[in-house]
Enzyme design. Structure first.
Site, mmCIF file in Angstrom:
data_model
loop_
_atom_site.group_PDB
_atom_site.id
_atom_site.type_symbol
_atom_site.label_atom_id
_atom_site.label_comp_id
_atom_site.label_asym_id
_atom_site.label_seq_id
_atom_site.Cartn_x
_atom_site.Cartn_y
_atom_site.Cartn_z
ATOM 1 N N THR A 141 -29.841 4.670 -20.769
ATOM 2 C CA THR A 141 -30.099 5.961 -21.416
ATOM 3 C C THR A 141 -31.603 6.239 -21.479
ATOM 4 O O THR A 141 -32.065 7.333 -21.143
ATOM 5 C CB THR A 141 -29.485 5.988 -22.825
ATOM 6 O OG1 THR A 141 -28.062 5.963 -22.716
ATOM 7 C CG2 THR A 141 -29.903 7.246 -23.579
ATOM 8 N N ALA A 173 -28.376 -3.897 -18.754
ATOM 9 C CA ALA A 173 -27.915 -5.281 -18.591
ATOM 10 C C ALA A 173 -26.510 -5.495 -19.130
ATOM 11 O O ALA A 173 -25.742 -6.293 -18.585
ATOM 12 C CB ALA A 173 -28.888 -6.235 -19.273
ATOM 13 N N CYS A 196 -14.112 14.294 -25.277
ATOM 14 C CA CYS A 196 -15.496 14.026 -24.954
ATOM 15 C C CYS A 196 -16.333 14.225 -26.207
ATOM 16 O O CYS A 196 -15.940 14.928 -27.100
ATOM 17 C CB CYS A 196 -15.916 14.949 -23.816
ATOM 18 S SG CYS A 196 -17.271 15.992 -24.092
#
Length: 500
Positions: free
Chosen positions: A78, A205, A328
Site C-alpha cells: 500500500t 512480505a 466491497c
C-alpha cells in the site's frame, strides 16, 4: 495448514510466516543478535545490521531480476503504491494522465481518486470478456500526456494474470512509465522487471510467508529522479523514504524472497494439483462455477459462485477461513468492484467465495473444503424444497440484513449459517408482524443468540449507530439484523461505519 476446527484458505489475504523466516527475524531482536540501527555506521552493531539489510536488499532484487540499489524499503505494498503514484505526479508537471483499471486494489483506486482531486486525469479500463486487461485496451487509452500506467500483475480476487510485458511495450512507446502492483504475484509467479519492462513494482512480505509491516518498491535507477519522496525525515533509502529501517522485518523479507526463489516451482506444482482437486470436487456439485475461468492465472486463487438463491459464504465460515467478495469496502451495500467489472450482478456477487491456497495447504484440507461446500449446498436445497427461503442482503462476511422475519424465516436463517439475530423494529410497530418474543423463542430453540435494539423509523442517531456497532461486535458471527423493510438495519450499519 489444518486444525481440528478450521482449515485456512485465505492465503491471498495473508500467509503464515515460514518457520525459517521467523528464525531469521528473531536473530535480529535480542541483545545477542543484530539489533543495531542500520544507520549507525560508527560502531559494529550498526554495521552488522546494515550488512544484513543490504544482504536482504540483494535477496529481494534477485527474486525479481533487479539490482540491489533499486529496492526501496517500505511498510508494504500500500505504501509502495502511494509512493510510486503520488511520488511520480508530485514531480511531473506536464504528463498529468494516469491509466489504471477497474480491477485494481483499493490502494491504487483510492490513490487515483486522490490524484484526481489534485488535477490528474484518470482513465479506468474495464476487463475483456475473459476478465483480463489487454494490451490493446491500454494502448487505446494512452494519450500524449499519459505519465504512468498502473496495473496489478495478479488480481487479488480472481487470481488472473496481466500480460505486463506486452503492455510495457505500448506504454514505453508512448513515453510513459509502467507501475505494477505485484502484491499477489511476488513469490507466486516468475518476475523479471528488466525483461518485462517494469519501471516500478510494489510488494508486501506478508503475501509470501514473510511478516506483516514490511514491503518494498522497485524503482528502476534510470527513473528514480522522477519520483518525489512522500516520507520525509532523514533522507534514508536514497532520499525516497525516510525512517529507521526495521532490520528484523527486512531480514525476514529477504529470507522469504530467498525461499521463494528456491521453492516457487515446487510450491506451484503442488498448489496447482490441490487447486484442480478442489475445482473437480466443487464442480461435481453441479451449481458451482469458477469466475474468469478462461483467463491466464496463478494456481493459488480461485473465485467460485454458487448458483443457489439461499447460499451465503457465511455457511462456510465456521469450518473454512475464506474470503467473501460479496461486498466491497468503499461503497455502502455495493458488491465487489472486481466481480461487477467481470460481469457478475449483485446477487451473484453475494454468492461468491474466494479460496486461496498456499505452501501449507494439504490434500486433506482440500477434501475438507469440498465436503463443506457439499453440506452447504445440501442445506440450501433442503431449505428451498421445504419452502424455507429468505432474502438477505449481505453487508459483509459477518453481517446481513433482511426485512421482517417469521418463524420459518428464522429457521431458514439458521439453515444458511447465521448464528445471531438482531431486531431493530421500534416497539409497537405495525400489527400483523411476528412478535419479537416468538422470533426469540424459535431462534433460541435452534441455539441462536437473539437481541432486541429498537430504533425508530427515520431516527438513526449517532447514539443508536454506536449501540448497534457495540451489540454486533459482541455477538456470535454471522449476524442477521432485521426490521420491517431491512432499510433501518442497513442504515444503522452504514452510520456505524462498520467494516465491509
Amino acid at each position: 495448514m489444518s486444525t481440528d476446527t478450521l482449515r485456512y484458505f485465505d492465503y491471498a489475504a495473508t500467509t503464515p510466516a515460514d518457520p525459517r523466516v521467523i528464525a531469521a527475524m528473531l536473530g535480529c531482536l535480542g541483545a545477542d543478535g543484530a539489533f543495531g540501527n542500520p544507520a549507525s555506521n560508527t560502531h559494529a552493531a550498526g554495521r552488522q545490521a546494515r550488512a544484513l539489510v543490504e544482504q536482504a536488499r540483494a535477496q529481494v532484487a534477485g527474486l525479481i531480476g533487479a539490482e540491489a540499489d533499486e529496492i526501496i524499503w517500505t511498510s508494504g505494498a500500500t505504501e509502495s503504491n502511494n509512493l510510486a503514484l503520488k511520488g511520480f505526479f508530485d514531480a511531473e508537471p506536464a504528463r498529468r494522465h494516469l491509466v489504471t483499471s477497474r480491477l485494481e486494489h483499493k490502494a491504487i483506486l483510492d490513490t487515483a481518486c486522490h490524484l484526481e482531486h489534485l488535477g490528474v486525469a484518470v482513465t479506468r479500463l474495464s476487463p475483456d470478456a475473459a476478465g483480463e486487461i489487454s494490451a490493446a485496451a491500454v494502448a487505446a487509452a494512452l494519450r500524449a500526456d499519459t505519465g504512468i500506467v498502473s496495473l496489478m500483475l495478479v488480481n487479488n480476487e480472481i487470481g488472473t494474470l496481466t500480460d505486463v510485458a506486452e503492455i510495457a511495450r505500448a506504454v514505453h512507446a508512448a513515453g510513459a512509465l509502467l507501475h505494477v502492483d505485484a502484491a499477489q504475484a511476488v513469490g507466486k509467479t516468475g518476475i523479471d522487471v528488466k525483461a518485462m519492462g517494469i519501471d516500478l513494482l510494489s510488494m508486501s512480505a506478508h503475501k509470501f510467508y514473510g511478516p506483516k509491516g514490511i514491503g518494498a518498491l522497485y524503482v528502476n535507477r534510470h527513473i528514480a529522479p522522477r519520483i518525489a519522496c512522500q516520507m520525509h525525515g532523514g533522507g534514508h533509502e536514497q532520499g525516497l523514504r525516510s525512517g529507521t529501517l526495521a532490520t528484523h522485518q527486512i531480514v525476514a523479507m529477504g529470507t522469504a524472497c530467498e525461499l521463494a526463489r528456491a521453492e516457487m516451482a515446487s510450491d506451484n506444482q503442488r498448489i496447482a494439483q490441490w487447486r484442480e482437486r478442489l475445482l473437480d470436487g466443487v464442480r461435481a456439485l453441479g451449481v458451482v462455477t469458477q469466475n474468469a475461468r478462461g483467463a491466464r492465472r496463478i494456481p493459488h486463487t480461485v473465485s467460485l459462485t454458487v448458483a443457489l438463491p439461499g447460499f451465503s459464504p457465511s455457511m462456510l465460515g465456521d469450518d473454512l477461513a475464506i474470503s467473501s467478495t460479496s461486498a466491497c469496502n468503499s461503497a455502502a451495500g455495493k458488491p465487489s468492484h472486481v466481480l461487477t467489472a467481470i460481469g457478475l450482478d449483485a446477487d451473484a456477487a453475494a454468492r461468491t467465495v474466494r479460496l486461496s491456497l498456499g505452501r501449507f495447504t494439504t490434500q486433506d484440507d482440500v477434501d475438507f473444503a469440498v465436503a463443506c461446500f457439499r453440506r452447504a449446498i445440501e442445506r440450501c436445497r433442503e431449505a428451498e424444497e421445504s419452502g424455507q427461503t429468505l432474502q438477505v442482503k449481505q453487508l459483509s462476511d459477518e453481517v446481513g440484513v433482511s426485512a421482517q422475519l417469521s418463524g420459518t424465516d428464522v429457521r431458514a436463517a439458521h439453515a444458511i449459517g447465521f448464528r445471531s439475530i438482531v431486531c431493530n423494529r421500534p416497539d409497537g410497530e405495525a400489527a400483523g408482524q411476528t412478535p419479537f418474543a416468538q422470533i426469540a423463542e424459535v431462534a433460541g430453540a435452534l441455539g441462536m443468540t437473539v437481541r432486541y435494539l429498537p430504533v425508530e423509523s427515520g431516527r438513526v442517531t449517532d447514539e443508536a449507530a454506536a449501540a448497534f456497532r457495540a451489540l454486533v461486535a459482541g455477538l456470535p458471527k454471522p449476524v442477521l439484523a432485521y426490521c420491517r423493510t431491512g432499510t433501518r438495519a442497513e442504515m444503522l450499519w452504514n452510520s456505524a461505519g462498520m467494516p465491509r
